[in-house]
Write a protein that holds these residues in place. Structure first.
Motif, PDB file in Angstrom:
ATOM      1  N   PHE A   1     -11.922  -3.992 -23.468  1.00  0.00           N
ATOM      2  CA  PHE A   1     -13.099  -3.872 -22.629  1.00  0.00           C
ATOM      3  C   PHE A   1     -12.738  -2.903 -21.188  1.00  0.00           C
ATOM      4  CE2 PHE A   1     -13.937  -8.692 -23.861  1.00  0.00           C
ATOM      5  CZ  PHE A   1     -14.496  -9.007 -24.895  1.00  0.00           C
TER       6      PHE A   1
ATOM      7  N   ALA B   1     -11.735  -0.408 -21.459  1.00  0.00           N
ATOM      8  CA  ALA B   1     -11.708   1.509 -22.245  1.00  0.00           C
ATOM      9  C   ALA B   1     -13.107   1.125 -22.880  1.00  0.00           C
ATOM     10  CB  ALA B   1     -10.939   1.640 -24.334  1.00  0.00           C
ATOM     11  N   SER B   2     -14.003   0.084 -23.179  1.00  0.00           N
ATOM     12  CA  SER B   2     -15.446   0.481 -23.508  1.00  0.00           C
ATOM     13  C   SER B   2     -16.041   0.802 -22.023  1.00  0.00           C
ATOM     14  CB  SER B   2     -15.615  -0.886 -23.976  1.00  0.00           C
ATOM     15  OG  SER B   2     -16.323  -1.703 -23.932  1.00  0.00           O
ATOM     16  N   ALA B   3     -15.515  -0.040 -21.009  1.00  0.00           N
ATOM     17  CA  ALA B   3     -15.906  -0.240 -19.763  1.00  0.00           C
ATOM     18  C   ALA B   3     -16.120   1.321 -18.973  1.00  0.00           C
ATOM     19  CB  ALA B   3     -15.554  -1.054 -18.970  1.00  0.00           C
ATOM     20  N   ALA B   4     -14.704   2.072 -19.384  1.00  0.00           N
ATOM     21  CA  ALA B   4     -14.640   3.039 -18.651  1.00  0.00           C
ATOM     22  C   ALA B   4     -15.521   4.160 -19.603  1.00  0.00           C
ATOM     23  CB  ALA B   4     -12.790   3.647 -19.331  1.00  0.00           C
ATOM     24  N   PHE B   5     -15.404   3.910 -20.393  1.00  0.00           N
ATOM     25  CA  PHE B   5     -17.011   5.280 -21.098  1.00  0.00           C
ATOM     26  C   PHE B   5     -17.948   5.236 -20.443  1.00  0.00           C
ATOM     27  CE2 PHE B   5     -19.018   5.791 -25.350  1.00  0.00           C
ATOM     28  CZ  PHE B   5     -18.772   7.739 -25.208  1.00  0.00           C
TER      29      PHE B   5
END
Lengths: 224, 418, 278
Positions: free
Chosen positions: A119, A121-125
């Motif tokens: 999560f 990783a996806s939130a940062a992206f």
């Protein structure tokens, strides 16, 4: 009367807890410990309420055949199984309870926790964008701290070149500096606000200004 | 079997030895003497005395036993059983003795005796088996009393904390009473997250979907949980008016019980007592990630229109908020857990940061007393900021200058640092 | 829709897959990356323990649950190994009910490997409810709070307890925790009883503990998996076997992937012109 008695108890308990902090005498500390014990006893009884709520929610779901009700049977069966194994056969090392804890609870907990990595990783992206000067500063600081936390990765990117070795050696220090100074400064600012907010909230509950939790609205006033 | 037999022999020897000491009647040679006791000034609870004595040059010999140390024992002067104090080495001449409970103001008699245990392999075996190693000290060699330790009623090193706490409380209370009549004129900075509460409830009503409310993972003793419950009260009053379902999964049974009462009361006040369903506020588990799994499951299945995360959160913050984000819910978070703020800011539509969580109740209700209290809080914060600046200047001044003024500056800094 | 737009709207499951591979491959292949310079707070803990005399007592609090095991268990394993190698006596307690089984496992594993004897070189006292009350109680008497070990033996007769009464006889307390308990140890054992304390914590908690480090309320800090790897590095353990360093390789690659994703996301954001549409 229905409102005054709880308010009085709240006030007295609040004053006592505040005063005992400054009283090191055994008597004050014993009374404090005793109050904590009362809290634990109340919590133990509340656990019964919690278990009743848990069972009721799932039994109702099964009885009414609501969507995904078979999962509720799993929840109830797991609950009963752990109670029987734990109370019936103990929870020492090597016991069935210990085995279930190690081989079921530990991996399940770790799995849920590990979702965080995905999560993050996806939130940062999705959201980490240099939209403004402040956001860009934040972005750069985050990248520096991340690299400082994993200096080995700099060798992967730059190899054992001069720059790679220099970054590998010095990035942790830069990261440590960001953690130690700008980060702690911001954190202390938040802590001051939180501490004052806590004191003010405690005061307004103790003085009966805030009483919405007792069903009296906020300080006798209506909600909008 | 052999071990058991040896242990039995050891026990018999111990009993024999205890009789032997008991029959001596008074402090014999080879026992501690000259026992003195006084209050331990370092111990503020008033339960500890410092005991001093003269240790025997050679402990009194007992057949088959070895002296293992000196034992301090104590009992109430007005009668009562001897209780075991610390066991100290044979050459010790002083030890603190605790557990002298001051209630109901008893006086104590304190004694020191030599403690014996079986020697050699037998003693070793007894110790490994956890058997009592010493003689039952019925008649000690020397006693002192009555003694009563004195406790302290005020922790003087906390004076700075007390002074600041009283000052802040006075400022907040004084402000409340000074401006309560004109509180509507007090400017409150708009907080986007709280402005959006009505939108979130409206969206849920339009979509016919529930609201999920999570009140953090710390217990009822945490002030942020209490702040969260106050917000729940306001929220459920509004959702009750629109008859929008509100789901409150709990991870603490005490919080669950309190929140049920709050929501029930809110529905009653909104004139919709029949719409209240206690089953919507339910206990899940107190396991952190078990709770997260359950709430995530609820969000994925129910697809709530809005999700609120108010209170103290740990590592689960992003897991909850990202799942809510995936399901398309409008999300409003509020926490004083600064480590979790970045996660909520990333994944939620609105986030109340730190003290905004505590201000929410005043903001939502606009009740004069609560608004006035916010003003008091701000004044107190300004004073703290001023004191901090003064502290930095004073510390810098004291570091670079010498003399009386520098001493005053140093004393100012040290008073806060104490 | 341009390539940049497609990148910005990337299905998050591709990111999940990338992270999974970034974590799994280094662990499976035992890919070892060079360690960076150990952080001063980790070195402080290592040096403090290294300077203790054989026979000194170190108390460990296992205050974490299985969910934070991946970060904290490698720390605990490395520190306990160091303690046993230095012939220090280890008392362990747990204020988290789930921590007691994990602590027992750490002590038994390293104890068996290095020949440390239960009851002589180490003892696991187990879980006690009550949090701050337990911490305060041990300041007066460990035996009163823990009359028996976790497996029911009386502690008064154990060789390891010789001369150990309360915090005065404990050289260092190390709290491995993922919650609020370090603050309780610092407030009660540290401030009230002047006990020297070190903490092993999850990385996300680090900012919470730095103020205490700055004010010398803790002597050192082992910070997340990186801290565990640093400690193992200081001890000279094999990087392809030590769980911290091995995990650190996976974490390094995953961090790198996140940084690449953030940079790629920003390039796509500006290249697609979305920044102008705001």
């Amino acid at each position: 009367m229905k409102l005054q008695v709880p308010l009085l108890i709240t006030f007295l308990a609040g004053v006592f807890m505040a005063v005992q902090f400054f009283v090191p005498h055994e008597l004050g500390q014993t009374a404090f410990g005793e109050l904590l014990n009362w809290g634990r006893i109340v919590a133990a009884f509340a656990l019964v309420l919690g278990i009743q709520s848990l069972l009721r929610t799932h039994v109702e779901k099964i009885r009414r055949r609501r969507r995904d009700w078979p999962y509720s049977t799993v929840a109830i069966a797991s609950f009963v199984m752990m109670v029987v194994i734990g109370i019936g056969f103990g929870s020492d090392r090597g016991s069935g309870f210990d085995w279930v804890f190690t081989h079921v609870q530990v991996p399940l907990d770790a799995t849920m926790f590990s979702l965080l990595a995905f999560f993050i990783a996806s939130a940062a992206f999705r959201t980490f964008r240099a939209r403004s000067t402040e956001a860009t500063l934040l972005l750069v600081a985050a990248v520096v701290v991340m690299l400082g936390r994993v200096p080995g990765s700099l060798i992967v990117v730059f190899g054992h070149s001069g720059a790679g070795e220099w970054l590998h050696t010095n990035m942790p220090d830069v990261s440590e500096w960001i953690m130690n100074f700008p980060s702690v400064a911001g954190k202390r600012g938040i802590i001051f606000g939180v501490a004052l907010g806590s004191i003010a909230t405690a005061l307004r509950i103790m003085l009966g200004i805030e009483r919405s939790h007792l069903g009296g609205g906020s300080g006798g006033g209506g909600d909008e | 079997m052999n071990t058991l037999r040896l242990q039995a022999i050891g026990l018999c020897m111990l009993l024999a030895a205890s009789v032997c000491v008991a029959q001596t009647g008074v402090a014999p040679a080879g026992m501690p003497s000259g026992v003195q006791a006084e209050d331990d000034p370092e111990e503020p609870r008033g339960t500890q005395a410092i005991v001093t004595w003269q240790a025997p040059e050679e402990p009194m010999p007992l057949p088959g036993l070895v002296a293992v140390g000196q034992r301090v024992i104590f009992r109430r002067v007005d009668g009562g059983e001897w209780q075991l104090g610390p066991l100290v080495p044979l050459d010790a001449t002083s030890t603190p003795v605790g557990d002298l409970k001051p209630w109901p103001w008893p006086k104590w008699e304190i004694a020191v005796s030599v403690e014996y245990g079986p020697g050699g392999a037998l003693g070793e075996m007894a110790r490994e088996a956890g058997w009592p190693a010493g003689v039952d000290p019925i008649l000690p060699s020397a006693t002192v009393g009555p003694v009563r330790p004195v406790g302290a009623w005020y922790k003087s090193e906390y004076t700075n904390i007390l002074a600041l706490a009283v000052l802040i409380c006075l400022i907040v209370i004084a402000t409340i009473y000074a401006i309560r009549g004109r509180a509507e004129q007090v400017y409150i900075r708009p907080i986007a997250g709280l402005e959006a509460v009505n939108d979130a409830i409206g969206r849920a009503t339009e979509m016919g979907k529930p609201i999920v409310y999570v009140s953090g993972l710390s217990g009822i003793g945490d002030i942020s949980t209490i702040a969260s419950m106050l917000i729940l009260g306001h929220l459920s009053r509004r959702s009750a008016a629109y008859e929008t379902e509100i789901l409150v999964p709990c991870n603490d049974p005490l919080v669950m019980a309190t929140e049920r009462e709050i929501v029930r009361q809110a529905y009653t006040e909104a004139g919709k007592p029949d719409a209240y369903s206690p089953d919507n506020i339910f206990f899940v588990t107190d396991s952190q990630f078990g709770y997260v799994a359950a709430v995530d499951g609820i969000m994925v299945r129910e697809k709530p229109a809005a999700a609120f995360y108010m209170g103290y959160f740990y590592a689960e913050a992003l897991i909850l908020a990202e799942t809510g984000n995936q399901t398309g819910a409008i999300q409003i978070a509020g926490t004083d857990a600064d480590t979790q703020l970045p996660f909520f800011i990333t994944a939620c539509d609105y986030t109340l940061m730190g003290e905004e969580l505590y201000a929410a109740s005043a903001y939502l209700s606009r009740q004069p007393l609560l608004v006035a209290q916010l003003r008091g809080q701000d004044i107190a914060k300004s004073i703290i900021a001023a004191v901090m600046v003064a502290g930095v200047l004073a510390a810098t001044y004291a570091a670079i200058v010498t003399g009386a003024a520098a001493d005053v500056a140093r004393a100012f800094v040290e008073w806060f640092a104490a | 829709m341009t390539t940049w737009d497609r990148l910005l709207d990337l299905d998050r499951r591709w990111i999940f897959l990338g992270i999974a591979l970034a974590v799994v491959i280094p662990i499976v292949t035992k890919y070892a990356l060079p360690q960076g310079k150990p952080a001063p707070p980790t070195v402080a803990v290592y040096d403090y323990i290294d300077d203790l005399k054989p026979g000194d007592v170190v108390m460990i609090a296992f205050d974490y649950s299985p969910s934070s095991m991946p970060e904290l268990q490698p720390q605990a394993l490395a520190v306990v190994r160091h303690l046993f190698e230095r012939d220090l006596r280890v008392l362990s307690v747990s204020l988290n009910p789930q921590g007691t089984a994990l602590g027992r496992e750490v002590l038994a594993t390293i104890g068996d490997e290095l020949g440390a004897v239960d009851g002589v070189d180490y003892v696991h006292l187990g879980f006690k409810p009550g949090g701050s009350q337990v911490i305060l109680g041990m300041g007066e008497s460990i035996e009163v709070v823990y009359p028996t070990t976790a497996d029911g033996r009386k502690i008064s007769g154990l060789p390891i307890m010789a001369g150990v009464r309360n915090y005065d006889d404990v050289a260092l307390l190390i709290d491995f925790a993922a919650g609020n308990l370090p603050f309780a140890w610092i407030a009660y054992a540290g401030e009230r009883y002047k006990q020297d304390i070190a903490c092993g914590i999850t990385a996300v908690m680090a900012t919470d503990l730095y103020p205490y480090l700055q004010s010398d309320q803790i002597i050192g800090l082992i910070n997340g998996l990186k801290g565990a790897a640093e400690y193992e590095y200081l001890m000279g353990l094999d990087p392809t076997e030590a769980p911290g360093m091995l995990g650190m390789s996976a974490q390094s690659i995953a961090h790198l992937l996140i940084i690449v994703l953030v940079i790629a996301g920003n390039i796509a954001y500006f290249a697609s012109g979305r920044h102008r549409r705001r």
